[in-house]
Structures are given as C-alpha cells and as structure tokens.
Motif scaffolding. Structure first.
Motif, PDB file in Angstrom:
ATOM      1  N   THR A  25       0.854  -1.178   0.000  1.00  0.00           N
ATOM      2  CA  THR A  25       0.000   0.000   0.000  1.00  0.00           C
ATOM      3  C   THR A  25       0.895   1.233   0.000  1.00  0.00           C
ATOM      4  N   TYR A  27       0.952   3.392   2.258  1.00  0.00           N
ATOM      5  CA  TYR A  27       1.495   3.507   3.611  1.00  0.00           C
ATOM      6  C   TYR A  27       2.735   2.636   3.774  1.00  0.00           C
ATOM      7  N   ASN A  28       2.721   1.428   3.209  1.00  0.00           N
ATOM      8  CA  ASN A  28       3.896   0.557   3.299  1.00  0.00           C
ATOM      9  C   ASN A  28       5.101   1.210   2.639  1.00  0.00           C
ATOM     10  N   PHE A  30       5.582   4.448   2.167  1.00  0.00           N
ATOM     11  CA  PHE A  30       5.975   5.585   3.001  1.00  0.00           C
ATOM     12  C   PHE A  30       6.725   5.110   4.233  1.00  0.00           C
ATOM     13  N   PHE A  31       6.244   4.040   4.845  1.00  0.00           N
ATOM     14  CA  PHE A  31       6.878   3.508   6.052  1.00  0.00           C
ATOM     15  C   PHE A  31       8.342   3.182   5.773  1.00  0.00           C
ATOM     16  N   HIS A  34      10.343   6.406   5.130  1.00  0.00           N
ATOM     17  CA  HIS A  34      10.474   7.238   6.325  1.00  0.00           C
ATOM     18  C   HIS A  34      11.463   6.619   7.320  1.00  0.00           C
ATOM     19  N   GLY A  57       3.349   6.662  11.701  1.00  0.00           N
ATOM     20  CA  GLY A  57       1.909   6.872  11.576  1.00  0.00           C
ATOM     21  C   GLY A  57       1.522   8.333  11.712  1.00  0.00           C
ATOM     22  N   TRP A  60       2.560  10.094   8.582  1.00  0.00           N
ATOM     23  CA  TRP A  60       1.658   9.775   7.470  1.00  0.00           C
ATOM     24  C   TRP A  60       0.381  10.614   7.556  1.00  0.00           C
ATOM     25  N   LYS A  61      -0.127  10.788   8.771  1.00  0.00           N
ATOM     26  CA  LYS A  61      -1.342  11.585   8.944  1.00  0.00           C
ATOM     27  C   LYS A  61      -1.127  13.048   8.579  1.00  0.00           C
ATOM     28  N   LYS A  68       0.500  11.762  -0.363  1.00  0.00           N
ATOM     29  CA  LYS A  68       0.052  10.381  -0.193  1.00  0.00           C
ATOM     30  C   LYS A  68      -0.151   9.719  -1.551  1.00  0.00           C
ATOM     31  N   TYR A  71       2.995   8.123  -2.981  1.00  0.00           N
ATOM     32  CA  TYR A  71       3.321   6.806  -2.431  1.00  0.00           C
ATOM     33  C   TYR A  71       2.342   5.743  -2.933  1.00  0.00           C
ATOM     34  N   GLU A  72       1.069   6.138  -3.147  1.00  0.00           N
ATOM     35  CA  GLU A  72       0.102   5.191  -3.701  1.00  0.00           C
ATOM     36  C   GLU A  72       0.511   4.789  -5.124  1.00  0.00           C
TER      37      GLU A  72
END
Length: 89
Positions: A25, A27-28, A30-31, A34, A57, A60-61, A68, A71-72
């Motif tokens: 995802t 988020y993955n 970005f994680f 980061h 987290g 990310w928010k 976002k 990264y998607e």
C-alpha cells in the motif's frame, strides 16, 4: 464412514500459490522510506517497541493528499511487478 471415504476420494485441494506476497500500500511504501530517513538522522530509529510505527503513523497523517498519492502510485508500480489477486487479502 462410507460417505466420508467416497467424498474424500473425490476431493481435490485448492492450488496454493506458495510464497505469494501481499500487495503493498502507499502507507507501506511511506513507512519504508520514512524509516530509511530516520536511520540517516542523528537520532536514528528508536528502539522501543511500537514507537517507530507511532512516529511513522503520525508523519503519514500529516502528509497532504498529493504526497500520499505519490506513495500510492509507487505502490501501484511495485504491485504491477508482483500482481496479487485482490480476493486473497
């Protein structure tokens, strides 16, 4: 018992796709990025359990929707190389 044996003789287990990975995802992606940035700072990555996820987290928010989306798109590119059926997630 006879019915069970009869059914089991006809049973074909579903094919398993060994070692298939889940789709990434945004988020993955970005994680990972980061955490690499955190490792390069003087402070480094905190060693307390869960604190890395908490830091990432909250970061990310705070990202804008455009950031976002970047990264998607990166996740979609990577998932294009390793396609996984959506049904299995």
């Amino acid at each position: 018992r006879k019915r069970y044996d009869d059914q089991m003789s006809k049973y074909q287990p579903p094919d398993k796709q060994a070692n298939r990975k889940r789709n990434k995802t945004g988020y993955n992606m970005f994680f990972s990025a980061h955490v690499l940035r955190l490792k390069q700072t003087e402070q480094g990555v905190p060693s307390e359990r869960g604190s890395v996820a908490r830091i990432v987290g909250s970061a990310w928010k705070q990202l804008s929707s455009e950031e976002k989306q970047y990264y998607e798109r990166e996740a979609d590119k990577q998932n294009g190389m390793n396609p996984v059926d959506k049904e299995e997630e």
